[in-house]
Design a protein around this motif. Structure first.
Motif, PDB file in Angstrom:
ATOM      1  N   LEU B  91      34.597  31.368  34.532  1.00 45.20           N
ATOM      2  CA  LEU B  91      35.433  31.217  35.547  1.00 45.20           C
ATOM      3  C   LEU B  91      36.764  32.233  34.524  1.00 45.20           C
ATOM      4  O   LEU B  91      37.043  33.376  34.778  1.00 45.20           O
ATOM      5  CB  LEU B  91      36.224  30.262  36.414  1.00 45.20           C
ATOM      6  N   GLY B  95      36.377  35.874  35.378  1.00 40.98           N
ATOM      7  CA  GLY B  95      37.237  35.989  37.139  1.00 40.98           C
ATOM      8  C   GLY B  95      38.453  36.718  36.633  1.00 40.98           C
ATOM      9  O   GLY B  95      38.509  37.683  35.438  1.00 40.98           O
ATOM     10  N   GLN B  99      41.944  35.432  40.154  1.00 40.98           N
ATOM     11  CA  GLN B  99      40.848  34.161  40.573  1.00 40.98           C
ATOM     12  C   GLN B  99      41.068  32.721  39.207  1.00 40.98           C
ATOM     13  O   GLN B  99      41.687  32.002  39.723  1.00 40.98           O
ATOM     14  CB  GLN B  99      39.351  34.873  40.397  1.00 40.98           C
ATOM     15  N   LYS B 100      41.776  33.402  38.337  1.00 39.88           N
ATOM     16  CA  LYS B 100      41.756  32.402  36.814  1.00 39.88           C
ATOM     17  C   LYS B 100      43.493  31.709  37.939  1.00 39.88           C
ATOM     18  O   LYS B 100      43.406  30.496  37.689  1.00 39.88           O
ATOM     19  CB  LYS B 100      42.296  32.918  36.179  1.00 39.88           C
ATOM     20  N   LEU B 161      29.971  25.909  41.231  1.00 32.06           N
ATOM     21  CA  LEU B 161      29.437  28.284  40.086  1.00 32.06           C
ATOM     22  C   LEU B 161      28.068  28.155  40.397  1.00 32.06           C
ATOM     23  O   LEU B 161      26.592  27.413  40.648  1.00 32.06           O
ATOM     24  CB  LEU B 161      29.515  27.415  39.059  1.00 32.06           C
ATOM     25  N   MET B 183      31.808  31.657  43.248  1.00 30.13           N
ATOM     26  CA  MET B 183      32.399  29.824  43.552  1.00 30.13           C
ATOM     27  C   MET B 183      32.022  29.265  44.776  1.00 30.13           C
ATOM     28  O   MET B 183      33.003  30.414  45.923  1.00 30.13           O
ATOM     29  CB  MET B 183      34.452  30.476  43.178  1.00 30.13           C
ATOM     30  N   ASN B 221      35.088  35.163  46.326  1.00 33.29           N
ATOM     31  CA  ASN B 221      34.771  34.206  45.679  1.00 33.29           C
ATOM     32  C   ASN B 221      33.753  34.899  44.843  1.00 33.29           C
ATOM     33  O   ASN B 221      32.930  34.210  43.429  1.00 33.29           O
ATOM     34  CB  ASN B 221      34.334  32.861  46.637  1.00 33.29           C
ATOM     35  N   ILE B 223      32.506  35.819  41.131  1.00 30.97           N
ATOM     36  CA  ILE B 223      32.659  36.317  40.244  1.00 30.97           C
ATOM     37  C   ILE B 223      32.815  37.518  38.796  1.00 30.97           C
ATOM     38  O   ILE B 223      31.181  37.671  38.943  1.00 30.97           O
ATOM     39  CB  ILE B 223      32.479  35.117  39.211  1.00 30.97           C
TER      40      ILE B 223
END
Lengths: 255, 382
Positions: B91, B95, B99-100, B161, B183, B221, B223
């Protein structure tokens, strides 16, 4: 509020003590050094006071360069900065107290806290002697501490044999910590990283202008005698019991 | 002086509050070490690899490897710590910023557990590209269908994950294409077609078989880019190998610590057994191998943290460390004799735990295949 905490580095309590004949100090190679456990209670109490009342906690230590490791650990617990009185000399409690008192005087303080004794030589003198050197009130073997910053009054509970005593005293004062005062924290990772960057001021002992002549000299150091091998009584219970009673009476002289 | 002395001391102080009896109880009850994980989280260790701007400590793989080493050396087991520390790496590297921001601060604070990593399948172990779990875009969501196996900590994790195939293998040029990383919110998934079947194993790792029956995963979700997932997983492998090497070393030193202490105390035929070369030499040899593996771990970690290629060193470190810890385990159980098999001596538990590292998260044979092909320039063996 400015709090000084006096921290001594001592051999880990699990250390196997080694001595050569004629030594007046233990063999230190290979020893793991730690913060004196009673000083950990002192550090924790200082950090709690600071969290409540603000101010700073300054670590004050004395000894050779290895002591910096203990200082960094105290900083990692959350103390703000440190002063390291540097010496390789063998010194007694009186010299240590003079040196620490001198630095404390120059630094200024509202409170001085330390462990009730160091677990290496168990003399339990430095805290008390620092108070004497500075002409401060002191309370030793403290198991509960309440500091009223507004009125600058301290109420402390100290441990006595089979009893406890509550004392009140004004600030500034010297407090020595007993086990039970608190549960010391372990350092957090961010604090361990920050500790590397915190200030550690190094002050040579000789530069303080205090008399470093010791009052106490160690004449001799010996290990406790080895225990004699255990005796195992065999035979019939009646006989064994008789023999045990005889041995307790005649040899051990406990009955 | 060890540059990580303060770090080691800090971890040791925390671990001291969780004595061997704590780990024995967890193992016996097959319990998740909740209190230990909370303490490690609160002290910030599990956020070691997360950058400061996302609430972490922003340290390197070297420090992370040392932290895990010390956990294992204390007699504990760092598996859950490893998972929480490391799984977020994909991530973090791939990501989007959104997202982070969404997940990393919660992972750093331990409010969100991302400790489950869904790659292995019944038909695809080391041969990852042949995994058959699919994630098909239905215009609204990805729909995940398939099976995963040996997926640990699912019942104690908030997110998984997941690696799944988004383009069928016959429609891609390279078999490593067409895989994607997601995710997966486990609580939602459990209401939506995910079935979890626990698998009893030799260790207390809470591992499971997972059955996905059209589990929906929102697009946000996914990645990175769809179809690039395999490379995202691969580029985290070096870090993982270095962390695992640290855990192996911790186990190895644990065995040496315990076995030498025992060998000094235990008297048979009127002398401490450690005086016998038959006891002493295997311990000395195992220790030598541990120290050598430790050097390789340090080199791998330094190269990794400086951004230099570290594939060779990371693989060598993992190989050497996992073999050295197993050698130490064998020497330790032999030194302890019958007591090595008694639960109260902790040797049998750690013996079981350290054996895993030659199988998971990567098998020794795959490491050797990497060295043969990529380091020694020999023909690919698989």
């Amino acid at each position: 509020m400015k709090i000084l905490v006096l921290v001594k580095q001592v051999p880990d309590t699990a250390t196997k003590i080694r001595l050569n004949p004629g030594d007046t100090a233990i063999q230190t190679d290979g020893i793991k050094w730690v913060i004196n456990p009673y000083d950990e209670f002192a550090i924790e109490e200082c950090l709690r006071l600071k969290e409540k009342a603000g101010g700073e906690v300054v670590v004050l230590s004395l000894g050779p360069s290895r002591v910096e490791e203990a200082i960094r650990q105290a900083l990692a617990m959350g103390a703000d900065r440190a002063i390291h009185v540097m010496t390789d000399a063998v010194i007694d409690s009186q010299v240590a107290a003079r040196a620490l008192a001198k630095v404390a005087q120059e630094e200024g303080y509202d409170l001085i806290v330390t462990g009730k004794q160091a677990v290496d030589d168990d003399q339990a003198q430095v805290g008390a002697l620092v108070a004497v050197e500075l002409g401060l009130p002191q309370v030793t073997v403290v198991i509960e501490l309440n500091v009223d910053v507004e009125s600058r009054r301290i109420r402390a509970e100290r441990e006595l044999e089979g009893a406890s005593e509550i004392v009140e005293l004004p600030m500034p004062a010297v407090i020595t910590a007993q086990r039970g005062l608190n549960e010391p924290r372990y350092p957090t990772l961010p604090n361990i990283m920050k500790a590397k960057k915190k200030e550690v001021k190094s002050v040579p002992l000789d530069s303080l202008g205090v008399d470093t002549t010791p009052w106490v000299r160690v004449e001799e150091l010996t290990l406790p005698p080895e225990r004699p091998a255990a005796k195992i009584l065999t035979g019939e219970p009646e006989e064994a019991a008789k023999e045990l009673a005889r041995l307790l009476h005649e040899e051990a002289k406990v009955i | 002086m060890d540059a990580f002395a303060a770090l080691r001391e800090g971890v040791r102080q925390l671990c001291q509050r969780f004595p061997a009896s704590y780990w024995r109880d967890c193992d016996r009850d097959r319990a998740y070490p909740e209190a230990f994980l909370s303490a490690m989280t609160e002290a910030g260790y599990l956020a070691a690899l997360i950058p400061e701007r996302y609430g972490g400590v922003g340290l390197g793989v070297m420090e992370a490897s040392v932290i895990l080493e010390e956990v294992n050396r204390s007699g504990g087991n760092a598996a859950q710590c490893h998972a929480q520390m490391y799984t977020m790496g994909t991530l973090l590297r791939h990501g989007s910023e959104e997202q982070k921001q969404r997940w990393l601060p919660d992972i750093a604070a331990g409010r969100l557990r991302l400790q489950a990593f869904g790659v292995t399948e019944p038909g695809a172990g080391s041969d990852t590209t042949h995994l058959e779990t699919t994630a098909v875009w239905d215009g609204d969501h990805y729909r995940v269908t398939g099976q995963k196996i040996f997926i640990s900590r699912v019942q104690h994790s908030d997110y998984l994950l997941l690696l799944a195939r988004t383009t069928p293998i016959d429609q891609v040029t390279r078999r490593s294409d067409g895989l994607s990383v997601f995710m997966v919110d486990l609580r939602e998934a459990l209401q939506d077609g995910l079935f979890v079947q626990p698998i009893e194993t030799m260790m207390n790792h809470e591992t499971n078989a997972l059955f996905f029956d059209g589990v929906s995963v929102p697009r946000e979700n996914l990645i990175g880019e769809e179809g690039q997932g395999f490379s995202y997983i691969l580029d985290g492998m070096n870090a993982e190998r270095i962390l695992i090497a640290g855990e192996c070393l911790g186990d190895g030193y644990f065995f040496i610590d315990r076995a030498t202490a025992y060998a000094r105390e235990r008297v048979v035929f009127n002398r401490p057994i450690g005086q016998n070369q038959g006891i002493q030499f295997p311990l000395a040899r195992a220790y030598a191998h541990l120290r050598a593996a430790d050097l390789m771990r340090t080199q791998a970690a330094e190269r990794f943290d400086q951004g230099e290629p570290s594939g060779e060193e990371a693989n060598l470190a993992k190989l050497l460390a996992s073999e050295a810890s197993w050698e130490a385990a064998n020497a330790a159980i032999q030194t302890h004799g019958g007591y090595g098999f008694a639960v109260d001596y902790d040797i049998e538990r750690k013996f079981r735990e350290t054996r895993l590292f030659q199988v998971a998260p990567v098998s020794t044979n795959l490491i050797l295949a990497y060295i043969g092909e990529h380091v020694l320039d020999l023909p690919r063996s698989y």
